[in-house]
Design a protein around this motif. Structure first.
Motif, mmCIF file in Angstrom:
data_model
loop_
_atom_site.group_PDB
_atom_site.id
_atom_site.type_symbol
_atom_site.label_atom_id
_atom_site.label_comp_id
_atom_site.label_asym_id
_atom_site.label_seq_id
_atom_site.Cartn_x
_atom_site.Cartn_y
_atom_site.Cartn_z
ATOM 1 N N ALA A 130 0.854 -1.176 0.000
ATOM 2 C CA ALA A 130 0.000 0.000 0.000
ATOM 3 C C ALA A 130 0.896 1.234 0.000
ATOM 4 C CB ALA A 130 -0.889 -0.013 1.237
ATOM 5 N N GLY A 131 0.457 2.271 -0.702
ATOM 6 C CA GLY A 131 1.212 3.526 -0.704
ATOM 7 C C GLY A 131 1.139 4.230 0.636
ATOM 8 N N THR A 132 0.332 3.698 1.533
ATOM 9 C CA THR A 132 0.177 4.302 2.859
ATOM 10 C C THR A 132 1.129 3.693 3.886
ATOM 11 O OG1 THR A 132 -1.607 2.718 3.231
ATOM 12 C CG2 THR A 132 -2.237 4.930 2.535
ATOM 13 N N VAL A 133 1.995 2.775 3.424
ATOM 14 C CA VAL A 133 3.043 2.243 4.304
ATOM 15 C C VAL A 133 4.135 3.319 4.420
ATOM 16 C CG1 VAL A 133 4.855 0.482 4.509
ATOM 17 C CG2 VAL A 133 2.566 -0.157 3.708
ATOM 18 N N HIS A 134 4.740 3.403 5.583
ATOM 19 C CA HIS A 134 5.792 4.403 5.828
ATOM 20 C C HIS A 134 6.727 4.517 4.616
ATOM 21 C CE1 HIS A 134 9.002 6.660 7.655
ATOM 22 N NE2 HIS A 134 8.437 6.633 8.840
ATOM 23 N N PRO A 135 6.878 5.725 4.055
ATOM 24 C CA PRO A 135 7.673 5.850 2.829
ATOM 25 C C PRO A 135 9.119 5.369 2.980
ATOM 26 C CG PRO A 135 7.001 8.000 3.690
ATOM 27 C CD PRO A 135 6.243 6.978 4.455
ATOM 28 N N GLU A 136 9.695 5.542 4.165
ATOM 29 C CA GLU A 136 11.077 5.074 4.331
ATOM 30 C C GLU A 136 11.144 3.550 4.380
ATOM 31 O OE1 GLU A 136 13.199 9.010 6.231
ATOM 32 O OE2 GLU A 136 13.215 7.166 7.417
ATOM 33 N N TYR A 137 10.102 2.915 4.856
ATOM 34 C CA TYR A 137 10.065 1.454 4.843
ATOM 35 C C TYR A 137 9.996 0.983 3.387
ATOM 36 C CZ TYR A 137 8.666 1.646 9.836
ATOM 37 O OH TYR A 137 8.598 1.870 11.188
ATOM 38 N N ALA A 145 0.207 0.169 -4.614
ATOM 39 C CA ALA A 145 -1.129 0.711 -4.862
ATOM 40 C C ALA A 145 -1.151 2.161 -4.439
ATOM 41 C CB ALA A 145 -2.157 -0.089 -4.071
ATOM 42 N N GLU A 146 -1.932 2.932 -5.148
ATOM 43 C CA GLU A 146 -2.199 4.349 -4.857
ATOM 44 C C GLU A 146 -1.340 4.938 -3.730
ATOM 45 O OE1 GLU A 146 -4.188 6.603 -6.317
ATOM 46 O OE2 GLU A 146 -3.787 8.150 -4.811
ATOM 47 N N VAL A 147 -0.388 5.704 -4.096
ATOM 48 C CA VAL A 147 0.445 6.359 -3.101
ATOM 49 C C VAL A 147 -0.273 7.586 -2.573
ATOM 50 C CG1 VAL A 147 2.626 7.528 -2.727
ATOM 51 C CG2 VAL A 147 2.525 5.548 -4.236
ATOM 52 N N GLY A 204 5.225 19.636 13.617
ATOM 53 C CA GLY A 204 4.720 18.634 12.675
ATOM 54 C C GLY A 204 5.775 18.245 11.663
ATOM 55 N N VAL A 205 5.484 17.178 10.954
ATOM 56 C CA VAL A 205 6.411 16.664 9.941
ATOM 57 C C VAL A 205 5.881 17.044 8.563
ATOM 58 C CG1 VAL A 205 7.382 14.583 8.896
ATOM 59 C CG2 VAL A 205 7.061 14.695 11.381
ATOM 60 N N PRO A 206 6.602 17.899 7.834
ATOM 61 C CA PRO A 206 6.128 18.255 6.492
ATOM 62 C C PRO A 206 6.158 17.025 5.580
ATOM 63 C CG PRO A 206 8.225 19.347 6.992
ATOM 64 C CD PRO A 206 7.875 18.521 8.174
ATOM 65 N N LEU A 207 5.171 16.878 4.729
ATOM 66 C CA LEU A 207 5.045 15.648 3.944
ATOM 67 C C LEU A 207 5.639 15.752 2.539
ATOM 68 C CD1 LEU A 207 1.486 14.598 5.119
ATOM 69 C CD2 LEU A 207 3.635 13.385 5.540
ATOM 70 N N GLU A 208 6.092 16.929 2.181
ATOM 71 C CA GLU A 208 6.519 17.149 0.795
ATOM 72 C C GLU A 208 7.675 16.242 0.373
ATOM 73 O OE1 GLU A 208 7.783 21.114 -0.032
ATOM 74 O OE2 GLU A 208 7.636 20.844 -2.205
ATOM 75 N N ARG A 209 8.584 15.915 1.301
ATOM 76 C CA ARG A 209 9.748 15.116 0.945
ATOM 77 C C ARG A 209 9.339 13.799 0.299
ATOM 78 N NH1 ARG A 209 13.221 13.111 5.729
ATOM 79 N NH2 ARG A 209 13.712 15.304 5.997
ATOM 80 N N TRP A 210 8.261 13.202 0.801
ATOM 81 C CA TRP A 210 7.837 11.897 0.283
ATOM 82 C C TRP A 210 6.638 11.996 -0.653
ATOM 83 C CZ3 TRP A 210 8.028 12.397 5.860
ATOM 84 C CH2 TRP A 210 9.252 11.987 6.416
ATOM 85 N N TYR A 211 5.840 13.054 -0.452
ATOM 86 C CA TYR A 211 4.595 13.188 -1.217
ATOM 87 C C TYR A 211 4.515 14.619 -1.761
ATOM 88 C CZ TYR A 211 3.418 8.996 1.480
ATOM 89 O OH TYR A 211 3.433 7.753 2.054
ATOM 90 N N GLU A 237 2.753 16.007 -3.838
ATOM 91 C CA GLU A 237 1.397 16.542 -3.986
ATOM 92 C C GLU A 237 0.821 17.004 -2.650
ATOM 93 O OE1 GLU A 237 2.408 13.500 -4.133
ATOM 94 O OE2 GLU A 237 0.969 12.110 -3.232
ATOM 95 N N LEU A 238 1.503 16.653 -1.566
ATOM 96 C CA LEU A 238 1.046 17.097 -0.242
ATOM 97 C C LEU A 238 1.968 18.191 0.307
ATOM 98 C CD1 LEU A 238 0.116 13.643 1.400
ATOM 99 C CD2 LEU A 238 -1.400 15.282 0.263
ATOM 100 N N ALA A 239 2.475 19.017 -0.582
ATOM 101 C CA ALA A 239 3.416 20.058 -0.168
ATOM 102 C C ALA A 239 2.782 21.047 0.801
ATOM 103 C CB ALA A 239 3.950 20.800 -1.393
ATOM 104 N N ASP A 240 1.463 21.129 0.791
ATOM 105 C CA ASP A 240 0.796 22.055 1.725
ATOM 106 C C ASP A 240 0.310 21.339 2.994
ATOM 107 O OD1 ASP A 240 -1.070 20.553 0.412
ATOM 108 O OD2 ASP A 240 -2.452 22.219 -0.015
ATOM 109 N N CYS A 241 0.840 20.153 3.218
ATOM 110 C CA CYS A 241 0.356 19.361 4.363
ATOM 111 C C CYS A 241 1.484 18.981 5.318
ATOM 112 C CB CYS A 241 -0.299 18.059 3.875
ATOM 113 S SG CYS A 241 -1.807 18.343 2.942
ATOM 114 N N PHE A 242 1.111 18.749 6.556
ATOM 115 C CA PHE A 242 2.055 18.179 7.515
ATOM 116 C C PHE A 242 1.332 17.218 8.439
ATOM 117 C CE2 PHE A 242 0.868 21.006 11.074
ATOM 118 C CZ PHE A 242 0.287 22.079 10.390
ATOM 119 N N LEU A 243 2.149 16.367 9.077
ATOM 120 C CA LEU A 243 1.625 15.309 9.915
ATOM 121 C C LEU A 243 1.770 15.748 11.371
ATOM 122 C CD1 LEU A 243 0.666 12.379 9.288
ATOM 123 C CD2 LEU A 243 3.050 11.664 9.460
#
Lengths: 485, 461, 131
Positions: B161-168, B186-188, B410-417, B419-425
């Motif tokens: 799944a694309g929802t698995v930790h990107p570093e994993y 599947a769908e990242v 928070g953790v900015p998500l742009e490095r891995w995603y 399309e989520l450059a305006d998002c953070f975790l």
């Protein structure tokens, strides 16, 4: 005065309703769990963990700890493992806030002090190895082997060369062939010659254009520095292959000889051996790797770089093999290595190796009239003896010696490795043991060889248990406690 | 250089016994002159304990951390509380300065801890057996995939799944590059669905790798995915969060064949990424392919119950190139810490911790959702972390502002995603308080908007 | 079966060939000498019936606590039966190596591989040299 109650299993000490850890009351409005998560995802009850009071837990584990031998309590001459003193200052420093509690995804700007130390460690390892490219990412020696072999594979792919064969020495650690296999390579074994060194003829016979990497431990697992090293590395390089140096025995050659200078192209360090990281009952270790300049761009990312007095993690490395784990690396272990190297400086590190060599040769000279030492006039930081003669003359095996030494208050040496020596006893005293300790160990060995056979066969006698039945454990494995067991 | 022993007199006596004039002579007899280093290592002078401590304290103080800033960072490593008893026990030299229990008689402490750890992991996951630890969550996920590939040796496809930790997933890609296997992802992104994942499972699929709760804190349809995987003859590998199992059903009950986790959150410090703890458990029938050490129960020659390393023929020191893995050193000390922490938590402590994470994260999510500037990507069904979108699009600026105000926000998500450059975790553990959450949201809300346009002004000036 | 009447591979497997329904079927086991050398067996991994094997190819493994020994097929053909009770009764390998300790039965493709095997006398010699 052994506490029998508290060496029962945690699960046997459990009483329903007992509790240790408690949280402050929830200070946000509580919502029904079903409104927060779909009910089919919710557990009916939490996992059936044991229920204990804090006092139970502390006494239980404290009592268990007393059943271990450790470097802090005993001489631990486990060959190949470099069980040296673990400096207490390293523990204190590695536990400082700002190091031990830094989150792995913090911004570079918020961790400049930490990145500086990691950057300097990269430079130090490059200097010690004579190999300029460094990755601190791998989590253990075997992990470093694998990462480095992947670097080699990526390099050959880039060069358009098909070199799927990895050669390993017959005296090598099992991790070498296992790592090669995980890196998608075939392995072939190179024999040792009568001197315990690489059989150069056998090596040359096996070398061809399909040879990718020769994995070499030097000094080798017999504690011998291979005097043919330049011939070996030249022969491999002439065929276009690379030399991998297993750094398990770096404690012997710090400041004396550098792998990069004797022809290694890639290597790993075991900071938990060479640079005093505590072994933790089996881990953690770390396995930083160092490579020659033309391999640097293939190293795992990120690496620490310095630009205009600022440090940052460089992820933008298009030819990198990628990651071999999550996050930066085993930083806690790496920092201890950094502290250790700083505490010694260049001259101190050289003295580490000199004293390790002195101790090993001294102990070797003391025991060699009862144990045969099949190879060499001298050794480096460790030596491998054989109990074959004792077995023949007195019916005592290497295992018997190992077990009886425990009664004398010494951890056993490594036995039955390397496999090329029958009844092998591999002794690595390290530089952090006194002459008195080495003498006492030698004298214990002498006494054991004079003891009644039965006494030795049934040893140890002073430990809580003796000679566990490994056959039973393997035939009908019980790998967890259950209420019925 | 405080750790040496030998006096000049010791050296003289030792050299005399050896029959050598000097250590140099011993080295010369073995190391060819051509490879001898002819200069000192350039590592600077030896630092005394006082000097070293002074300098390291200064460098440590130069770092921000959850001790100086309120931490809402997650993404696979969490600021969970570690009770003092964990540190007190794990800092006993008998534990941390011992090694692998090669001599069982003088390692019963460590072996029993390993056996207790394995039991706790089995209890936690609802699976049958556990090994004694792997390096970390990422490499454990990779080892699980390699294990599945070995078990289903006629299959070579891995569906993740694309929802698995990107570093994993990055680590997995690195490992699989060198062997004959392919990854189908599947769908990242946070909106991947079970249906999308399931559509990619086929007769060539060896295993399906999912994370639940996933990288974005959301729950997956584990049972549905397990059913589809098993119907196709594939194994299901679930990455789980140990803390979540205080409220969530266990991997074994959901149909996972192999479960792996990052064990950092159970008793281990953040330590900038390591050493951490790779947890791995599996069903009984897969145990011969399980990588890593395993402690097992047996009896000694007098019939007393005891523990030894067992099933060692799986391992590299015996099976060499055919071993289940090359792993040798593992993370026993971290496994000890997790064992202590789980023993202190017990079932109620784990439940309470999980519920507080869940409730506080849900509260934080509501506060962000109610704010003017921020949106949350998912309104429900997240565990302890969630994705926040900055409608002004200036994630870096907002986070920087929060750092200045005392938050690791928070953790900015742009490095891995991208399309989520305006998002953070944002992750919320049991340690966080309502007032910290409230002030995080208000601080972020008050961050100057769009640094991009601000710097544009500066450039134009 | 009597050990004197069997054929042996260098890798210590024994072979007994018989006619079954007009086809040649080889029963394969591990010699008493080898079982003794392996000592304290703890585990055995066997293939499934239906698998094709060729002589010299690994078809299974036996394990002691700290050693793994591959089993090599001494013949070419298809495995038609496996002694599936054996892994749970490893003692039979020692107690009755030429009877209930049999390991697999292979329907032979041809006799070619049989020519490379030793008779009992030759095998005894090999064991004496190794022992």
């Amino acid at each position: 005065m052994r506490n029998q109650q508290h060496t029962k299993l945690l699960f046997e000490l459990s009483r329903p309703g007992r509790r240790a850890h408690r949280l402050p009351p929830l200070d946000v409005p509580a919502e029904p769990l079903e409104s927060l998560l779909p009910s089919e995802a919710l557990a009916d009850a939490p996992p059936p963990l044991p229920e204990l009071a804090e006092g139970d837990v502390v006494r239980h584990f404290t009592n268990l700890s007393t059943l271990n031998m450790s470097v802090d309590t005993h001489f631990y001459p486990l060959g190949s493992c470099t069980m040296k003193y673990n400096p207490k200052r390293n523990e204190r420093l590695a536990s400082l806030s700002g190091l031990v509690d830094v989150h792995p995804l913090q911004e570079d700007a918020s961790i400049q002090g930490l990145l500086q130390m990691l950057f300097e460690l990269q430079q130090m390892l490059a200097e010690i190895s004579g190999l300029p490219g460094v990755s601190l990412q791998p989590a253990a020696g075997a992990h470093g082997e694998l990462a480095a072999l992947m670097v080699a594979a990526a390099y050959f792919r880039r060069q358009g060369e098909d070199r799927p064969v990895v050669l390993t020495a017959d005296s090598a650690h099992g991790t070498n062939p296992a790592s090669a296999r995980m890196a998608g390579m075939q392995t072939n074994t190179v024999k040792s010659n009568r001197q315990g060194l690489v059989d150069l003829e056998d090596l040359k016979r096996q070398l061809d254009r399909r040879t990718g990497v020769f994995m070499l431990t030097n000094p080798n697992t017999l504690g011998l520095f291979d005097s043919q090293i330049l011939e070996i590395t030249r022969a491999v390089h002439d065929q276009g292959g690379l030399i991998y140096l297993d750094g398990a025995n770096m404690n012997a050659i710090l400041g004396i000889a550098r792998p990069g200078d004797f022809g290694a192209d890639l290597m790993h360090f075991n900071p938990h051996k060479t640079f005093s990281g505590p072994h933790g009952g089996g881990g953690p270790g770390a396995g930083p790797i160092c490579v020659r300049d033309f391999l640097t761009e293939f190293l795992p990312a990120p690496v620490v770089v310095k630009e205009d007095d600022a440090y940052r993690l460089d992820y933008d490395r298009p030819l990198s093999i990628g990651r071999v784990r999550s996050f930066f690396g085993n930083v806690g272990v790496l920092l201890r290595a950094y502290f250790y190297i700083r505490s010694h400086g260049g001259e101190g590190l050289r003295r580490v190796s000199e004293d390790a060599i002195l101790g090993a040769n001294y102990l070797r000279s003391r025991v060699q009239h009862i144990l045969d030492v099949p190879f060499g006039e001298f050794c480096m930081h460790e030596f491998v003896a054989s109990a074959s003669r004792l077995k023949k003359e007195r019916g005592l095996t290497a295992m018997d010696l190992a077990k009886r030494l425990l009664d004398y208050g010494f951890h056993a040496p490594t036995v039955y490795f390397p496999m090329i020596v029958p009844e092998s006893v591999m002794v690595e005293p390290t530089e952090t043991e006194s002459k008195e300790t080495l003498d006492a160990f030698a004298e214990a060995l002498f006494r054991i060889t004079d003891e009644a056979q039965d006494l030795v066969h049934e040893a140890p006698h002073s430990t809580r248990i003796s000679r566990p039945d490994e056959v039973q454990a393997a035939r009908k494995p019980i790998m967890r406690w259950t209420p019925e067991s | 250089m405080a750790y040496f022993f030998h006096t000049d007199e010791d050296r003289r006596q030792m050299l005399a016994a050896i029959g050598a004039d000097s250590v140099e002579a011993i080295i010369d007899a073995q190391v060819p002159a051509e490879v001898r280093m002819n200069r000192p290592l350039e590592l600077g002078p030896a630092a005394s304990e006082i000097e070293l401590e002074r300098e390291v304290r200064r460098l440590a103080a130069a770092n921000l951390s959850p001790a100086s800033h309120v931490c809402f960072l997650g993404g696979g490593a969490y600021d969970h509380f570690v009770p003092a008893a964990v540190d007190a026990i794990a800092s006993r030299g008998e534990f941390y300065t011992s090694y692998t229990p090669y001599q069982a008689e003088v390692s019963q402490g460590n072996l029993q801890v390993m056996f207790e750890y394995e039991t706790l992991v089995a209890q936690l996951t609802g699976l049958d057996v556990s090994n004694a630890s792997l390096y970390d969550g990422g490499s454990a996920a990779v080892e699980a995939v390699l294990m599945a590939l070995a078990i289903t040796s006629d299959r070579s496809r891995v569906v993740t799944a694309g929802t698995v930790h990107p570093e994993y997933r990055q680590a997995l890609a690195t490992y699989l590059e060198e062997i004959d296997a392919e990854v189908v992802t599947a769908e990242v992104g946070p909106d991947g669905t079970a249906a999308d994942l399931i559509s990619r499972i086929d007769e060539q699929t060896s295993c399906v790798l999912i994370q639940h709760p996933n990288f974005f804190g959301r729950l997956e349809q584990v049972e549905q995915i397990a059913e589809a995987a098993h119907a196709a003859g594939a194994l299901l590998i679930q990455v789980f969060d140990p803390v979540s199992l205080g409220v969530l059903r266990r991997p074994g009950e959901l149909g996972a064949d192999i479960a792996v986790a990052e064990g950092q959150g159970i008793g281990n410090p953040l330590a900038f990424g390591g050493p951490y703890l790779g947890i791995m458990a599996c069903r009984q029938e897969l145990v011969r392919r399980l990588p890593g050490r395993i402690a097992g129960q047996t009896t000694d020659r007098r019939g007393k119950r005891c523990w030894v390393l067992t099933l060692q023929t799986r391992e590299q020191h015996i099976r060499r190139e055919k071993a289940t893995s090359n792993i040798c050193s593992n993370q026993t000390l971290l496994a000890l810490r997790s064992t202590i922490h789980l023993a202190l938590l017990g079932p109620e402590g784990l439940r309470e911790t999980a519920e507080q994470c869940l409730q506080k994260a849900a509260y934080a999510r509501r506060q962000f959702a109610a704010s003017e500037r921020f949106e949350v990507l998912h309104e429900s069904a997240t565990f302890k972390e969630f994705v926040v979108r900055d409608t002004s699009g200036d994630v870096a600026g907002a986070l920087r502002h929060a750092t200045e105000a005392g938050f690791l926000a928070g953790v900015p998500l742009e490095r891995w995603y991208p399309e989520l450059a305006d998002c953070f975790l944002v992750a919320v553990t049991e340690r966080r308080t309502r007032s910290e959450i409230d002030s995080l949201v208000s601080t972020l809300s008050s961050a100057p908007r769009s640094l991009a346009s601000a710097s544009g002004v500066a450039a134009g000036a | 079966m009597k050990p004197e009447e069997l054929l042996y591979a260098e890798s210590h497997e024994w072979v007994h060939v018989a006619e079954e329904e007009g086809q040649k079927v080889a029963t394969v086991g591990i010699s008493a000498f080898a079982v003794e050398q392996l000592n304290d067996l703890v585990y055995m991994d066997l293939p499934e019936a239906g698998k094709k094997v060729s002589s010299g190819e690994e078809f299974g493994e036996v394990e002691s606590v700290k050693a793994v020994s591959p089993l090599y097929s001494p013949v070419d053909g298809e495995i038609v039966a496996v002694n599936s009770e054996l892994p749970d009764h490893l003692e039979r390998l020692g107690e009755d190596p030429y009877g209930s300790g049999w390991v697999i039965k292979v329907r032979l493709d041809d006799d070619a591989a049989l020519g490379k095997l030793m008779d009992h006398a030759a095998y005894q010699k090999q064991c004496a040299a190794e022992g």
